[in-house]
Scaffold this motif. Sequence first.
Motif, PDB file in Angstrom:
ATOM      1  N   LEU A 144       0.828  -1.205   0.000  1.00  0.00           N
ATOM      2  CA  LEU A 144       0.000   0.000   0.000  1.00  0.00           C
ATOM      3  C   LEU A 144       0.865   1.259   0.000  1.00  0.00           C
ATOM      4  N   TRP A 145       1.965   1.203   0.744  1.00  0.00           N
ATOM      5  CA  TRP A 145       2.889   2.335   0.783  1.00  0.00           C
ATOM      6  C   TRP A 145       3.483   2.598  -0.601  1.00  0.00           C
ATOM      7  N   VAL A 146       3.877   1.520  -1.268  1.00  0.00           N
ATOM      8  CA  VAL A 146       4.429   1.650  -2.620  1.00  0.00           C
ATOM      9  C   VAL A 146       3.378   2.201  -3.573  1.00  0.00           C
ATOM     10  N   ALA A 147       2.167   1.658  -3.490  1.00  0.00           N
ATOM     11  CA  ALA A 147       1.106   2.086  -4.402  1.00  0.00           C
ATOM     12  C   ALA A 147       0.746   3.555  -4.207  1.00  0.00           C
ATOM     13  N   TYR A 148       0.808   4.019  -2.956  1.00  0.00           N
ATOM     14  CA  TYR A 148       0.422   5.404  -2.672  1.00  0.00           C
ATOM     15  C   TYR A 148       1.527   6.393  -3.029  1.00  0.00           C
ATOM     16  N   ASN A 149       2.767   6.017  -2.762  1.00  0.00           N
ATOM     17  CA  ASN A 149       3.880   6.955  -2.940  1.00  0.00           C
ATOM     18  C   ASN A 149       4.560   6.858  -4.306  1.00  0.00           C
ATOM     19  N   PHE A 150       4.406   5.721  -4.959  1.00  0.00           N
ATOM     20  CA  PHE A 150       5.021   5.545  -6.280  1.00  0.00           C
ATOM     21  C   PHE A 150       3.927   5.085  -7.235  1.00  0.00           C
ATOM     22  N   ARG A 151       3.216   6.051  -7.759  1.00  0.00           N
ATOM     23  CA  ARG A 151       1.992   5.785  -8.514  1.00  0.00           C
ATOM     24  C   ARG A 151       2.241   4.992  -9.800  1.00  0.00           C
ATOM     25  N   TRP A 152       1.142   4.476 -10.303  1.00  0.00           N
ATOM     26  CA  TRP A 152       1.096   3.751 -11.574  1.00  0.00           C
ATOM     27  C   TRP A 152       1.997   2.511 -11.545  1.00  0.00           C
ATOM     28  N   GLY A 153       1.878   1.781 -10.437  1.00  0.00           N
ATOM     29  CA  GLY A 153       2.698   0.584 -10.251  1.00  0.00           C
ATOM     30  C   GLY A 153       2.478  -0.480 -11.302  1.00  0.00           C
ATOM     31  N   SER A 154       1.258  -0.567 -11.822  1.00  0.00           N
ATOM     32  CA  SER A 154       0.994  -1.592 -12.837  1.00  0.00           C
ATOM     33  C   SER A 154       1.836  -1.361 -14.089  1.00  0.00           C
ATOM     34  N   SER A 155       2.154  -0.098 -14.366  1.00  0.00           N
ATOM     35  CA  SER A 155       2.961   0.206 -15.550  1.00  0.00           C
ATOM     36  C   SER A 155       4.436  -0.077 -15.307  1.00  0.00           C
ATOM     37  N   TRP A 156       4.974   0.442 -14.192  1.00  0.00           N
ATOM     38  CA  TRP A 156       6.405   0.207 -13.988  1.00  0.00           C
ATOM     39  C   TRP A 156       6.692  -1.220 -13.529  1.00  0.00           C
ATOM     40  N   PHE A 157       5.686  -1.913 -12.992  1.00  0.00           N
ATOM     41  CA  PHE A 157       5.868  -3.339 -12.724  1.00  0.00           C
ATOM     42  C   PHE A 157       6.071  -4.088 -14.041  1.00  0.00           C
ATOM     43  N   SER A 158       5.225  -3.775 -15.012  1.00  0.00           N
ATOM     44  CA  SER A 158       5.299  -4.466 -16.304  1.00  0.00           C
ATOM     45  C   SER A 158       6.597  -4.171 -17.038  1.00  0.00           C
ATOM     46  N   SER A 159       7.113  -2.968 -16.869  1.00  0.00           N
ATOM     47  CA  SER A 159       8.297  -2.571 -17.637  1.00  0.00           C
ATOM     48  C   SER A 159       9.614  -2.799 -16.902  1.00  0.00           C
ATOM     49  N   VAL A 160       9.573  -2.904 -15.568  1.00  0.00           N
ATOM     50  CA  VAL A 160      10.812  -3.065 -14.793  1.00  0.00           C
ATOM     51  C   VAL A 160      10.870  -4.408 -14.072  1.00  0.00           C
ATOM     52  N   LEU A 161       9.832  -4.723 -13.311  1.00  0.00           N
ATOM     53  CA  LEU A 161       9.869  -5.947 -12.506  1.00  0.00           C
ATOM     54  C   LEU A 161       9.650  -7.209 -13.337  1.00  0.00           C
ATOM     55  N   THR A 162       8.822  -7.116 -14.364  1.00  0.00           N
ATOM     56  CA  THR A 162       8.596  -8.302 -15.196  1.00  0.00           C
ATOM     57  C   THR A 162       9.882  -8.793 -15.860  1.00  0.00           C
ATOM     58  N   PRO A 163      10.676  -7.922 -16.487  1.00  0.00           N
ATOM     59  CA  PRO A 163      11.958  -8.400 -17.040  1.00  0.00           C
ATOM     60  C   PRO A 163      12.873  -8.995 -15.970  1.00  0.00           C
ATOM     61  N   TYR A 164      12.866  -8.397 -14.778  1.00  0.00           N
ATOM     62  CA  TYR A 164      13.697  -8.927 -13.688  1.00  0.00           C
ATOM     63  C   TYR A 164      13.246 -10.328 -13.288  1.00  0.00           C
ATOM     64  N   SER A 179      17.751  -2.665  -9.127  1.00  0.00           N
ATOM     65  CA  SER A 179      18.654  -2.091  -8.124  1.00  0.00           C
ATOM     66  C   SER A 179      18.455  -0.595  -7.959  1.00  0.00           C
ATOM     67  N   ALA A 180      17.954   0.053  -8.997  1.00  0.00           N
ATOM     68  CA  ALA A 180      17.760   1.504  -8.947  1.00  0.00           C
ATOM     69  C   ALA A 180      16.421   1.900  -8.339  1.00  0.00           C
ATOM     70  N   LEU A 181      15.571   0.930  -8.038  1.00  0.00           N
ATOM     71  CA  LEU A 181      14.260   1.236  -7.467  1.00  0.00           C
ATOM     72  C   LEU A 181      14.394   1.698  -6.016  1.00  0.00           C
ATOM     73  N   PRO A 182      13.400   2.433  -5.505  1.00  0.00           N
ATOM     74  CA  PRO A 182      13.425   2.864  -4.098  1.00  0.00           C
ATOM     75  C   PRO A 182      13.510   1.667  -3.159  1.00  0.00           C
ATOM     76  N   TRP A 183      14.070   1.896  -1.977  1.00  0.00           N
ATOM     77  CA  TRP A 183      14.305   0.796  -1.041  1.00  0.00           C
ATOM     78  C   TRP A 183      13.014   0.108  -0.628  1.00  0.00           C
ATOM     79  N   VAL A 184      11.909   0.851  -0.536  1.00  0.00           N
ATOM     80  CA  VAL A 184      10.658   0.239  -0.093  1.00  0.00           C
ATOM     81  C   VAL A 184      10.126  -0.739  -1.140  1.00  0.00           C
ATOM     82  N   VAL A 185      10.398  -0.467  -2.410  1.00  0.00           N
ATOM     83  CA  VAL A 185       9.987  -1.398  -3.463  1.00  0.00           C
ATOM     84  C   VAL A 185      10.798  -2.684  -3.359  1.00  0.00           C
ATOM     85  N   LYS A 186      12.095  -2.534  -3.145  1.00  0.00           N
ATOM     86  CA  LYS A 186      12.943  -3.716  -2.986  1.00  0.00           C
ATOM     87  C   LYS A 186      12.576  -4.479  -1.715  1.00  0.00           C
ATOM     88  N   PHE A 187      12.190  -3.748  -0.684  1.00  0.00           N
ATOM     89  CA  PHE A 187      11.728  -4.390   0.553  1.00  0.00           C
ATOM     90  C   PHE A 187      10.485  -5.230   0.281  1.00  0.00           C
TER      91      PHE A 187
END
Length: 246
Positions: A144-164, A179-187
Amino acid sequence: MDNFFNALNNFFLIGLPYMALLVFVIGSVWRYTSTKFKFSSLSSQFLEGRQLFWGSVPFHIGILFLFFGHLTAFLIPKAVLLWNGHPARLIVLEVTAFVFAIAVLIGIVNLLYRRITNARISVVTTKMDYAIISLLLIQVVSGLWVAYNFRWGSSWFSSVLTPYLRSIFALQPDVTAVSALPWVVKFHIVGAFFIVLLIPFSRLVHFLVVPLNYIWRPYQQVVWYWDRKNVRKAWTPWSLQRPKNN
């Protein structure tokens, strides 16, 4: 210092995922073959049902939506990005996911409260139950913290996390973008793999044996010989010893 952070990224974003997946597969097979009767959610519904309903129902509805939402972004990222190409559709998707995440949070809090405050449920609650519920609580709060503070997660998930994630399954791990993502996303990512790691040793393992046959099986009649109101009260005479199969 850069070498230190690189080592942390390699451990938590490469080493931990492979460790979690390996333990998940081997542990699930071992548990199923050695303790089949424990390969379930070990439901406590007969001990208490009202609080369970308000915890289990929102939790399961929310977690199913979020799981398949993440899975969709992993399997067909281009379709998700195409859907998000229109601002209205993007907002609808993000708000809907956020609402379901809140439902998961409400469900987990109710389930945790039930296990802490209900004497009968506490007897059959293990340390692993508390550990996995706590991890799920932390995971949904961080989500919820990620979704609120780093908007449009569905888009950057598809473009960054999916390849990872695909690089992990392809045995060619690439953490450059992650590795360049905010620490809370990596958490949040690390928390997900920790949960996967513990699945074989917790009640969550029951999702591997979904009883689909319940959909078409004949109705089962349950006959109560005790007063329903009394049997569900914590002070009703009952064994306070932990069942041997739990």
